[in-house]
Write a protein that holds these residues in place. Structure first.
Motif, PDB file in Angstrom:
ATOM      1  N   THR A  17       0.839  -1.205   0.000  1.00 47.00           N
ATOM      2  CA  THR A  17       0.000   0.000   0.000  1.00 47.00           C
ATOM      3  C   THR A  17       0.870   1.250   0.000  1.00 47.00           C
ATOM      4  O   THR A  17       0.642   2.172  -0.788  1.00 47.00           O
ATOM      5  N   ARG A  18       1.858   1.284   0.860  1.00 45.25           N
ATOM      6  CA  ARG A  18       2.789   2.423   0.874  1.00 45.25           C
ATOM      7  C   ARG A  18       3.581   2.465  -0.433  1.00 45.25           C
ATOM      8  O   ARG A  18       3.945   3.540  -0.913  1.00 45.25           O
ATOM      9  N   GLY A  19       3.855   1.293  -1.010  1.00 47.40           N
ATOM     10  CA  GLY A  19       4.598   1.227  -2.263  1.00 47.40           C
ATOM     11  C   GLY A  19       3.877   1.935  -3.396  1.00 47.40           C
ATOM     12  O   GLY A  19       4.494   2.665  -4.170  1.00 47.40           O
ATOM     13  N   LEU A  20       2.561   1.725  -3.500  1.00 50.69           N
ATOM     14  CA  LEU A  20       1.800   2.409  -4.549  1.00 50.69           C
ATOM     15  C   LEU A  20       1.836   3.917  -4.339  1.00 50.69           C
ATOM     16  O   LEU A  20       1.983   4.681  -5.295  1.00 50.69           O
ATOM     17  N   GLU A  21       1.743   4.367  -3.104  1.00 52.66           N
ATOM     18  CA  GLU A  21       1.829   5.805  -2.821  1.00 52.66           C
ATOM     19  C   GLU A  21       3.199   6.361  -3.201  1.00 52.66           C
ATOM     20  O   GLU A  21       3.294   7.454  -3.767  1.00 52.66           O
ATOM     21  N   GLY A  80       6.603   9.435  -9.399  1.00 53.70           N
ATOM     22  CA  GLY A  80       6.309   9.602 -10.818  1.00 53.70           C
ATOM     23  C   GLY A  80       6.725   8.429 -11.686  1.00 53.70           C
ATOM     24  O   GLY A  80       6.971   8.598 -12.884  1.00 53.70           O
ATOM     25  N   CYS A  81       6.765   7.231 -11.121  1.00 55.25           N
ATOM     26  CA  CYS A  81       7.186   6.046 -11.881  1.00 55.25           C
ATOM     27  C   CYS A  81       6.298   5.794 -13.104  1.00 55.25           C
ATOM     28  O   CYS A  81       6.768   5.288 -14.122  1.00 55.25           O
ATOM     29  N   GLY A  82       5.021   6.167 -12.993  1.00 52.43           N
ATOM     30  CA  GLY A  82       4.089   5.961 -14.096  1.00 52.43           C
ATOM     31  C   GLY A  82       4.357   6.854 -15.294  1.00 52.43           C
ATOM     32  O   GLY A  82       3.787   6.647 -16.367  1.00 52.43           O
ATOM     33  N   LEU A 141      13.667   8.103  -3.592  1.00 52.30           N
ATOM     34  CA  LEU A 141      13.055   7.159  -2.660  1.00 52.30           C
ATOM     35  C   LEU A 141      14.024   6.833  -1.536  1.00 52.30           C
ATOM     36  O   LEU A 141      15.223   6.661  -1.772  1.00 52.30           O
ATOM     37  N   SER A 142      13.491   6.720  -0.332  1.00 52.71           N
ATOM     38  CA  SER A 142      14.308   6.247   0.789  1.00 52.71           C
ATOM     39  C   SER A 142      14.461   4.729   0.659  1.00 52.71           C
ATOM     40  O   SER A 142      13.788   4.093  -0.162  1.00 52.71           O
ATOM     41  N   GLU A 143      15.319   4.141   1.476  1.00 51.09           N
ATOM     42  CA  GLU A 143      15.466   2.681   1.458  1.00 51.09           C
ATOM     43  C   GLU A 143      14.139   2.000   1.784  1.00 51.09           C
ATOM     44  O   GLU A 143      13.771   1.025   1.138  1.00 51.09           O
ATOM     45  N   ALA A 144      13.436   2.507   2.788  1.00 49.83           N
ATOM     46  CA  ALA A 144      12.148   1.910   3.165  1.00 49.83           C
ATOM     47  C   ALA A 144      11.132   2.041   2.030  1.00 49.83           C
ATOM     48  O   ALA A 144      10.399   1.092   1.729  1.00 49.83           O
ATOM     49  N   GLU A 145      11.095   3.199   1.385  1.00 54.85           N
ATOM     50  CA  GLU A 145      10.163   3.391   0.265  1.00 54.85           C
ATOM     51  C   GLU A 145      10.490   2.462  -0.895  1.00 54.85           C
ATOM     52  O   GLU A 145       9.589   1.925  -1.549  1.00 54.85           O
ATOM     53  N   SER A 146      11.772   2.258  -1.155  1.00 52.26           N
ATOM     54  CA  SER A 146      12.142   1.376  -2.263  1.00 52.26           C
ATOM     55  C   SER A 146      11.727  -0.063  -1.964  1.00 52.26           C
ATOM     56  O   SER A 146      11.308  -0.792  -2.866  1.00 52.26           O
ATOM     57  N   ARG A 147      11.796  -0.485  -0.709  1.00 56.23           N
ATOM     58  CA  ARG A 147      11.291  -1.814  -0.336  1.00 56.23           C
ATOM     59  C   ARG A 147       9.776  -1.881  -0.510  1.00 56.23           C
ATOM     60  O   ARG A 147       9.243  -2.890  -0.960  1.00 56.23           O
ATOM     61  N   ASP A 148       9.090  -0.796  -0.162  1.00 56.11           N
ATOM     62  CA  ASP A 148       7.638  -0.751  -0.338  1.00 56.11           C
ATOM     63  C   ASP A 148       7.265  -0.827  -1.819  1.00 56.11           C
ATOM     64  O   ASP A 148       6.319  -1.530  -2.190  1.00 56.11           O
ATOM     65  N   VAL A 149       8.006  -0.127  -2.675  1.00 53.86           N
ATOM     66  CA  VAL A 149       7.755  -0.182  -4.120  1.00 53.86           C
ATOM     67  C   VAL A 149       7.954  -1.617  -4.618  1.00 53.86           C
ATOM     68  O   VAL A 149       7.133  -2.152  -5.372  1.00 53.86           O
ATOM     69  N   ALA A 150       9.029  -2.252  -4.186  1.00 50.20           N
ATOM     70  CA  ALA A 150       9.276  -3.642  -4.589  1.00 50.20           C
ATOM     71  C   ALA A 150       8.134  -4.539  -4.108  1.00 50.20           C
ATOM     72  O   ALA A 150       7.649  -5.388  -4.861  1.00 50.20           O
ATOM     73  N   ALA A 151       7.681  -4.347  -2.879  1.00 54.23           N
ATOM     74  CA  ALA A 151       6.569  -5.145  -2.353  1.00 54.23           C
ATOM     75  C   ALA A 151       5.321  -4.950  -3.204  1.00 54.23           C
ATOM     76  O   ALA A 151       4.589  -5.908  -3.483  1.00 54.23           O
ATOM     77  N   TYR A 152       5.075  -3.725  -3.652  1.00 53.66           N
ATOM     78  CA  TYR A 152       3.912  -3.474  -4.507  1.00 53.66           C
ATOM     79  C   TYR A 152       4.051  -4.212  -5.845  1.00 53.66           C
ATOM     80  O   TYR A 152       3.116  -4.867  -6.307  1.00 53.66           O
ATOM     81  N   LEU A 153       5.215  -4.114  -6.457  1.00 55.14           N
ATOM     82  CA  LEU A 153       5.413  -4.770  -7.752  1.00 55.14           C
ATOM     83  C   LEU A 153       5.279  -6.291  -7.631  1.00 55.14           C
ATOM     84  O   LEU A 153       4.755  -6.944  -8.534  1.00 55.14           O
ATOM     85  N   TYR A 154       5.717  -6.852  -6.521  1.00 51.12           N
ATOM     86  CA  TYR A 154       5.576  -8.294  -6.317  1.00 51.12           C
ATOM     87  C   TYR A 154       4.137  -8.679  -5.980  1.00 51.12           C
ATOM     88  O   TYR A 154       3.721  -9.802  -6.242  1.00 51.12           O
ATOM     89  N   ALA A 155       3.375  -7.764  -5.396  1.00 46.36           N
ATOM     90  CA  ALA A 155       1.995  -8.070  -5.001  1.00 46.36           C
ATOM     91  C   ALA A 155       1.034  -8.016  -6.187  1.00 46.36           C
ATOM     92  O   ALA A 155      -0.050  -8.589  -6.112  1.00 46.36           O
ATOM     93  N   THR A 156       1.415  -7.346  -7.242  1.00 51.42           N
ATOM     94  CA  THR A 156       0.527  -7.236  -8.410  1.00 51.42           C
ATOM     95  C   THR A 156       0.705  -8.461  -9.281  1.00 51.42           C
ATOM     96  O   THR A 156       1.764  -9.067  -9.330  1.00 51.42           O
ATOM     97  N   ARG A 157      -0.350  -8.801  -9.945  1.00 54.61           N
ATOM     98  CA  ARG A 157      -0.306  -9.912 -10.900  1.00 54.61           C
ATOM     99  C   ARG A 157      -0.785  -9.386 -12.236  1.00 54.61           C
ATOM    100  O   ARG A 157      -1.567  -8.438 -12.298  1.00 54.61           O
TER     101      ARG A 157
END
Length: 122
Positions: free
Chosen positions: A32-36, A42-44, A104-120
């Protein structure tokens, strides 16, 4: 022949990859934080990202089905630690890449990775 019958099941078991959910498990990261963070950074603008309606960039690769990809940027193993480092500072991880370092901070980059892995792939 007897040796093959004994070793073949063992080799097949060892060769199997763990399921994607286990392979990409990221404790303390939040999709959830990853999508934010994706929206804020501006990744999109460059990438098509599942769950992000706008913008839908086309200059970078689509990230639909990212968890199922074997490689990051076609050259790095698709692992949580590698992905988090890559989305934060791609040029440091893969010199010559066209992806810039992201704010991105280190924590934010982990959140982004978690988001990308959570999507199918949709």
């Amino acid at each position: 022949m007897q040796t093959i019958r004994v070793l073949l099941p063992l080799l097949l078991t060892i060769a199997c990859k763990p399921p994607p959910d286990e392979m990409h498990h990221m404790p303390q990261a939040s999709a959830t934080r990853g999508l934010e963070a994706i929206k804020r950074a501006g990744c999109g603008t460059c990438h098509r990202i599942p769950g992000l309606r706008w913008p839908r960039g086309a200059s970078g690769p689509s990230l639909d089905g990212f968890a199922e990809q074997g490689l990051i940027a076609g050259r790095l193993p698709n692992r949580p630690d590698t992905l988090a480092s890559f989305v934060r500072d791609a040029p440091a991880i893969l010199p010559g890449t066209t992806m810039p370092a992201m704010p991105l901070s280190e924590a934010e980059s982990r959140d982004v990775a978690a988001y990308l892995y959570a999507t199918r792939e949709r």
